[in-house]
Scaffold this active site. Structure first.
Site, PDB file in Angstrom:
ATOM      1  N   ASP A  78       7.511 -16.182 -31.549  1.00 26.36           N
ATOM      2  CA  ASP A  78       7.365 -17.927 -31.503  1.00 26.36           C
ATOM      3  C   ASP A  78       8.996 -17.777 -31.718  1.00 26.36           C
ATOM      4  O   ASP A  78       9.391 -19.011 -32.311  1.00 26.36           O
ATOM      5  CB  ASP A  78       6.656 -17.941 -32.681  1.00 26.36           C
ATOM      6  N   ASP A  96       8.070 -12.956 -39.180  1.00 20.11           N
ATOM      7  CA  ASP A  96       9.487 -12.839 -39.580  1.00 20.11           C
ATOM      8  C   ASP A  96      10.552 -12.950 -40.708  1.00 20.11           C
ATOM      9  O   ASP A  96      11.731 -12.596 -41.278  1.00 20.11           O
ATOM     10  CB  ASP A  96      10.725 -13.695 -38.797  1.00 20.11           C
ATOM     11  N   HIS A 128       9.694 -18.411 -27.054  1.00 16.55           N
ATOM     12  CA  HIS A 128      10.101 -19.958 -26.416  1.00 16.55           C
ATOM     13  C   HIS A 128      11.169 -19.350 -25.403  1.00 16.55           C
ATOM     14  O   HIS A 128      11.850 -20.689 -24.606  1.00 16.55           O
ATOM     15  CB  HIS A 128       9.545 -20.697 -27.348  1.00 16.55           C
ATOM     16  N   ASN A 148      -0.343 -19.724 -39.430  1.00 16.76           N
ATOM     17  CA  ASN A 148       0.242 -21.050 -38.889  1.00 16.76           C
ATOM     18  C   ASN A 148      -0.791 -21.529 -38.700  1.00 16.76           C
ATOM     19  O   ASN A 148      -0.832 -21.450 -37.597  1.00 16.76           O
ATOM     20  CB  ASN A 148       1.376 -20.730 -38.081  1.00 16.76           C
TER      21      ASN A 148
END
Length: 375
Positions: free
Chosen positions: A269, A244, A57, A215
């Site tokens: 992400d 992560d 993003h 997720n």
């Protein structure tokens, strides 16, 4: 230009000690063995392909969905300096005109190719065709049912730069949407509470991708295998993984690589707060709080990550994933998902010379995009 005496990760997904040439921004020959020829002696350094992040993003205080071209350039510059030489920026659940504006900035970045920046290889349209129940950090005000005409207008408006379109299979019209959209780009299952049967129906219709596995989707249950079960048993389906160290337990990372052998795409992400100090940051019309590397919504839910894809790849290796598999999951696998694998994703004759020279623990020493050193 000859680069010699290096440990090269080749298109065969294995390391080869040898040399390679770069001509007019593309890889030339890959030559095994030591060399005394004139060229840059890498003295045993490791060389891997440039990484490709297909779900990102933003960073540096900027978000793709802002539609700010200069901000997108800053995002691309940060990525390049961190070993991500190509990317597909991800949008958010927002009004269609806001998305169109962001996509226009992506088109401009692809056209202008500013120096020292990661290349845009597509757009990941994440939203608005999502489930309310599993919206996660997406803005519920803008959720919509799958609408092919609206999607097609956005697709045409950016010249087909959308390479991933996400949707929840349980929504009305999801199967019909998938049947049409699959002819234009990769269809991905995302932000969903779908049953196994609902997910399988969309996969049978042509969906071949799962957005950030685990997720914003139901977990695996032995009587309700859900989206993960439906995707894992179909060899055409690849799955993204946010590695992560926060979103997914290391054991679940190892499980994912076994459930989807050769079909994992590591993603970051990453949000606009990546590379930024602690504080509050806007996110899809909402505000999140960054503290100690964790980005959370007002209700405490994790938003995206603040990691780079390069760090995610190193994390995967630290979690027990073989180095070769982790590199593939950050290079050739995502390249295939957005349809750029003929030019990118591996060190092979004729492909664009995007590569990273690394130390023995994959610490970055130099980054090249199309044969030009940028960091």
């Amino acid at each position: 230009m000859l680069y010699k005496n290096a440990r090269i990760f080749t298109e065969k997904q294995e390391f080869l000690f040898g040399s390679f040439t770069v001509e007019n921004g593309r890889f030339g020959e890959i030559l095994p063995g030591a060399s005394n020829a004139s060229g840059m002696d890498l003295k045993g350094a490791t060389v891997i392909p440039g990484l490709i992040d297909i779900h990102n993003h933003g960073n540096s205080g900027e978000d793709f969905s802002d539609g700010d071209y200069n901000g997108l350039v800053r995002i691309a510059s940060f990525l390049a300096k961190n070993g991500v030489t190509s990317f597909a920026p991800a949008s958010m659940t927002l009004p269609y005109d806001t998305l169109a504006n962001a996509f226009a900035a992506g088109v401009r970045l692809k056209k202008e190719k500013p120096a020292g920046c990661s290349k845009i290889v597509g757009i990941n349209m994440e939203g608005p065709f999502f489930s309310e129940k599993k919206k996660g950090a997406q803005n519920a005000d803008y959720l919509r049912n799958p609408d092919f005409e609206a999607f097609k207008a956005l697709y045409d408006g950016c010249g087909g730069l959308i390479r991933l379109i996400d949707l929840a299979p349980e929504l009305p019209g999801a199967v019909e949407f998938t049947e049409k959209a699959k002819e234009l780009c990769t269809v991905s299952i995302a932000h969903t509470d779908a049953t196994y049967e609902e997910a399988k129906a969309v996969i049978d219709a042509g969906a071949t991708h799962l957005t950030h596995l685990y997720n914003a989707m139901p977990g695996i249950h032995h009587r309700k295998p859900g989206v993960i079960g439906a995707g894992s048993e179909n060899e055409k389906v690849a799955a993204e993984l946010i590695c992560d160290g926060l979103h997914i337990h290391p054991s679940a990372v190892r499980m994912a690589f076994k459930l989807f052998p050769g079909r994992i795409c590591l993603i970051s992400d990453a949000l606009r707060c990546t590379g930024m100090p602690d504080g509050e940051y806007p996110f899809g019309g909402q505000m999140l709080t960054l503290k100690n590397g964790e980005a959370r919504m007002p209700d405490g839910a994790l938003a995206g990550s603040t990691a780079t894809l390069y760090q995610c790849m190193l994390n995967a290796i630290a979690f027990g994933i073989p180095t070769e598999e982790a590199i593939c999951a950050a290079t050739i696998s995502p390249a295939k998902e957005v349809g750029c694998d003929s030019d990118l994703g591996s060190i092979a004759p004729g492909k664009l010379a995007d590569f990273i020279i690394c130390g023995e623990n994959l610490e970055r020493q130099a980054i090249y995009i199309e044969g030009e050193k940028i960091a």
